[in-house]
Design an enzyme around this catalytic site. Structure first.
Site, mmCIF file in Angstrom:
data_model
loop_
_atom_site.group_PDB
_atom_site.id
_atom_site.type_symbol
_atom_site.label_atom_id
_atom_site.label_comp_id
_atom_site.label_asym_id
_atom_site.label_seq_id
_atom_site.Cartn_x
_atom_site.Cartn_y
_atom_site.Cartn_z
ATOM 1 C CG PHE A 220 -1.961 1.048 1.177
ATOM 2 C CD1 PHE A 220 -3.088 0.877 0.389
ATOM 3 C CD2 PHE A 220 -1.814 2.228 1.883
ATOM 4 C CE1 PHE A 220 -4.052 1.873 0.306
ATOM 5 C CE2 PHE A 220 -2.774 3.228 1.809
ATOM 6 C CZ PHE A 220 -3.900 3.042 1.012
ATOM 7 C CG ASP B 93 -0.778 -2.590 6.851
ATOM 8 O OD1 ASP B 93 -1.894 -2.900 7.299
ATOM 9 O OD2 ASP B 93 -0.544 -1.490 6.314
ATOM 10 C CE1 TYR C 233 -9.694 3.249 6.323
ATOM 11 C CE2 TYR C 233 -8.956 4.186 8.400
ATOM 12 C CZ TYR C 233 -8.739 3.917 7.059
ATOM 13 O OH TYR C 233 -7.568 4.323 6.467
ATOM 14 C CE LYS C 234 -7.942 -0.522 4.692
ATOM 15 N NZ LYS C 234 -8.273 0.602 3.836
ATOM 16 N NE ARG D 48 -9.868 -1.292 -3.827
ATOM 17 C CZ ARG D 48 -9.277 -0.838 -2.733
ATOM 18 N NH1 ARG D 48 -8.258 -1.514 -2.216
ATOM 19 N NH2 ARG D 48 -9.680 0.267 -2.131
#
Ligand SMILES: Cc1ncc(COP(=O)(O)O)c(C=O)c1O
Length: 374
Positions: A93, A163, A188-189, A333
């Site tokens: 990321f 991560d 938050y995902k 996505r």
């Protein structure tokens, strides 16, 4: 269909946030004591520790993933002697790459080496201090072998940071059965903690004594309310706490994590894989579509596909009720989380997807204009 980016709001989150607002209104500053606000980070650590199977002593909930990654890399570098390379993947990321590049910028002896995932094993050389990886890839949802890579790194004296942002809450992670050094992750995902909800940071118990955070904030002090002018670090991963917890966000995350008390991640992940298989079957034959997520083996909770006009496709899908997202240069996505969608939703998504693609006019004009958040 976008829970890989921002999970939907849980009813319990709404309740917890309203409770916190009420406490603020009626108790004012006394709410820190009366409403257990000071204990919230610890309450949340316990809930997250249960999901990734570690002790809450080794985990802190605070700050953002970017900030926690900074702390983890700096701690790991401090634990290493004379080694100064941070090894990572080219497709990690971008924030993770930026954080390590920023550290190298401030500490010229540190170098960042980013390689293709296939070259990781052969890049574990003796100058590598830290192997820093994302467990589930944010682009194609492929999952790296945490056990194998961590073991290989340790055999060569390298510390490992994972991560877990795209894994926690959808891909099983068991830190009691794998030796790693540090982990960070986003809430938050898949955990649905809310926009900008606090992140978490884990350090293995063997590092707790020597562990030092590069941000020696007062919340990481052993006794913050003694207002001692000298810094004495708190016990365990509490040392990673920096400033005052953002209580409204913590309250939202608390509600979201209460949902996870009733969820078995292993079966959730299995159900997600089945839904992903159905979605892939619905869309992969469409013109110009190429599904890039792995079709077999462990996979994260989203399906990624490319289309030459990916951005316009994502905007047209959103306009037709399929909320998805887009990543440069051509990636769309779609999240397949069984907590949010079922088989019927997936079939509906497949048919809307195909009809949007057929109506080629939809791909022009307004859908081409890039918004600030994709
Ligand atoms: C894998 C990964 N790492 C780090 C981050 C950065 O998180 P934050 O913006 O909360 O610091 C994200 C954000 O999406 C992410 O997906």
């Amino acid at each position: 269909m976008c829970g890989h980016s921002l999970g939907p709001v849980a009813k319990r989150s709404k309740k917890r946030v309203l409770e916190a607002l009420e406490a603020w209104e009626h108790q004012a500053v006394s709410a820190w004591n009366l409403s257990q606000w000071m204990e919230l980070p610890q309450i949340l650590s316990e809930k997250i520790a249960t999901i990734i199977k570690c002790s809450s002593e080794d985990l802190a909930v605070c700050d953002s993933t970017s900030v926690n990654l900074f702390k983890a890399i700096m701690s790991a570098l401090k634990l290493q002697n004379r080694r100064n390379v941070v090894l990572t993947t080219k497709d990690n990321f971008p924030a993770d790459l930026y954080i390590s590049q920023g550290i190298a910028n401030f500490h010229p002896q540190v170098h960042v080496h980013a390689v293709p995932a296939e070259s990781l094993m052969s890049s574990l050389t003796e100058d590598v201090a830290v192997l820093m990886l994302s467990h589930t890839n944010y682009r194609d949802a492929s999952v790296l072998d945490m056990e194998k890579l961590s073991r290989a790194a340790h055999e060569r004296g390298i510390l490992v940071i994972w991560d877990l942002s795209h894994s926690i809450g959808i891909v099983p992670v068991d830190l009691s059965s794998v030796e790693i050094d540090f982990a960070v992750g986003c809430t938050y995902k898949y955990l649905s903690g809310g926009p900008g909800s606090p992140s978490f940071i884990y350090a293995h118990p063997r590092h707790q004594k020597s562990l030092e955070s590069p941000i020696s904030g007062w919340m990481g002090h052993k006794k913050p309310f003694e207002f001692n002018v000298n810094y004495i670090k708190g016990s365990g991963s509490q040392a990673y706490m920096s400033g005052t917890p953002s209580i409204l966000s913590f309250a939202a995350l608390r509600g979201a994590l209460e949902v996870f008390e009733h969820i078995d991640i292993v079966s959730l992940s299995r159900d997600s894989e089945q839904l992903a298989d159905s979605l892939i079957a619905c869309i992969e034959k469409s013109e110009d579509i190429s599904v890039i997520s792995p079709k077999t083996g462990t996979r994260g909770g989203h399906v990624a596909l490319t289309h030459p006009n990916g951005y316009a496709l994502s905007r047209a899908l959103i306009d037709h009720g399929i909320i998805c997202d887009y990543r440069e240069p051509d990636l769309v996505r779609l999240c397949v989380n069984p907590l949010h969608v079922d088989k019927q939703d997936i079939e509906l998504c497949g048919s809307v997807f195909n009809s949007v693609l057929e109506k080629k006019t939809l791909m022009g004009g307004k859908y081409q204009q890039l918004q600030s958040v994709t």
